[in-house]
Write a protein that holds these residues in place. Structure first.
Motif, PDB file in Angstrom:
ATOM      1  N   LEU A   6       9.658  -1.738  -5.292  1.00 50.53           N
ATOM      2  CA  LEU A   6       8.956  -1.121  -4.172  1.00 50.53           C
ATOM      3  C   LEU A   6       7.990  -2.154  -3.617  1.00 50.53           C
ATOM      4  O   LEU A   6       7.038  -2.541  -4.292  1.00 50.53           O
ATOM      5  N   ASP A   7       8.243  -2.617  -2.415  1.00 53.23           N
ATOM      6  CA  ASP A   7       7.411  -3.633  -1.770  1.00 53.23           C
ATOM      7  C   ASP A   7       6.457  -2.948  -0.801  1.00 53.23           C
ATOM      8  O   ASP A   7       6.880  -2.439   0.234  1.00 53.23           O
ATOM      9  N   VAL A   8       5.180  -2.933  -1.169  1.00 51.83           N
ATOM     10  CA  VAL A   8       4.165  -2.313  -0.316  1.00 51.83           C
ATOM     11  C   VAL A   8       3.125  -3.359   0.106  1.00 51.83           C
ATOM     12  O   VAL A   8       1.977  -3.011   0.395  1.00 51.83           O
ATOM     13  N   LYS A   9       3.541  -4.605   0.140  1.00 54.21           N
ATOM     14  CA  LYS A   9       2.633  -5.670   0.561  1.00 54.21           C
ATOM     15  C   LYS A   9       2.162  -5.402   1.989  1.00 54.21           C
ATOM     16  O   LYS A   9       2.940  -4.976   2.830  1.00 54.21           O
ATOM     17  N   GLY A  10       0.879  -5.633   2.226  1.00 59.22           N
ATOM     18  CA  GLY A  10       0.297  -5.411   3.545  1.00 59.22           C
ATOM     19  C   GLY A  10      -0.240  -4.008   3.748  1.00 59.22           C
ATOM     20  O   GLY A  10      -0.942  -3.748   4.719  1.00 59.22           O
ATOM     21  N   MET A  11       0.093  -3.082   2.847  1.00 63.01           N
ATOM     22  CA  MET A  11      -0.414  -1.709   2.954  1.00 63.01           C
ATOM     23  C   MET A  11      -1.715  -1.599   2.180  1.00 63.01           C
ATOM     24  O   MET A  11      -1.894  -2.237   1.149  1.00 63.01           O
ATOM     25  N   ASN A  12      -2.622  -0.768   2.691  1.00 63.10           N
ATOM     26  CA  ASN A  12      -3.919  -0.572   2.047  1.00 63.10           C
ATOM     27  C   ASN A  12      -4.003   0.792   1.384  1.00 63.10           C
ATOM     28  O   ASN A  12      -3.244   1.700   1.696  1.00 63.10           O
ATOM     29  N   CYS A  13      -4.963   0.908   0.489  1.00 61.50           N
ATOM     30  CA  CYS A  13      -5.256   2.135  -0.237  1.00 61.50           C
ATOM     31  C   CYS A  13      -5.357   3.309   0.744  1.00 61.50           C
ATOM     32  O   CYS A  13      -5.978   3.153   1.792  1.00 61.50           O
ATOM     33  N   PRO A  14      -4.730   4.411   0.450  1.00 61.58           N
ATOM     34  CA  PRO A  14      -4.044   4.815  -0.771  1.00 61.58           C
ATOM     35  C   PRO A  14      -2.519   4.681  -0.689  1.00 61.58           C
ATOM     36  O   PRO A  14      -1.813   5.162  -1.571  1.00 61.58           O
ATOM     37  N   LEU A  15      -1.999   4.056   0.353  1.00 63.74           N
ATOM     38  CA  LEU A  15      -0.549   4.035   0.562  1.00 63.74           C
ATOM     39  C   LEU A  15       0.260   3.445  -0.596  1.00 63.74           C
ATOM     40  O   LEU A  15       1.306   4.015  -0.948  1.00 63.74           O
TER      41      LEU A  15
END
Length: 83
Positions: A6-15
């Motif tokens: 799961l690549d969530v790079k660039g997303m901020n808390c809480p995503l």
């Protein structure tokens, strides 16, 4: 062992945690999820998430600003029997 990435790079808390939770719900007990994140808050967030949900945090690391978390899907609790 197979892992889902799961690549969530660039997303901020809480995503990052919300997306990981969604992915874990679709997995079966024992499967592993590797999450890649860049938000520094994810370190504390994933430790707290795993502590609260019972999904073991098997490992975490940081390299060049990318955090990697390996989480194992917990076994579901059996349904309580009606008396």
């Amino acid at each position: 062992m197979n892992e889902t990435l799961l690549d969530v790079k660039g997303m901020n808390c809480p995503l990052p945690v919300l997306k990981a939770n969604r992915a874990l719900r679709a997995m079966t007990a024992g499967q592993r999820l590797r999450v890649l994140a860049t938000d520094r808050a994810a370190v504390g967030d994933f430790h707290a998430f795993c502590r609260e949900t019972g999904h073991p945090l098997l490992a975490w690391s940081e390299e060049a600003g990318v955090f990697s978390f390996v989480i194992r899907r917990r076994a579901d609790e059996p349904e309580p029997k009606a008396s």
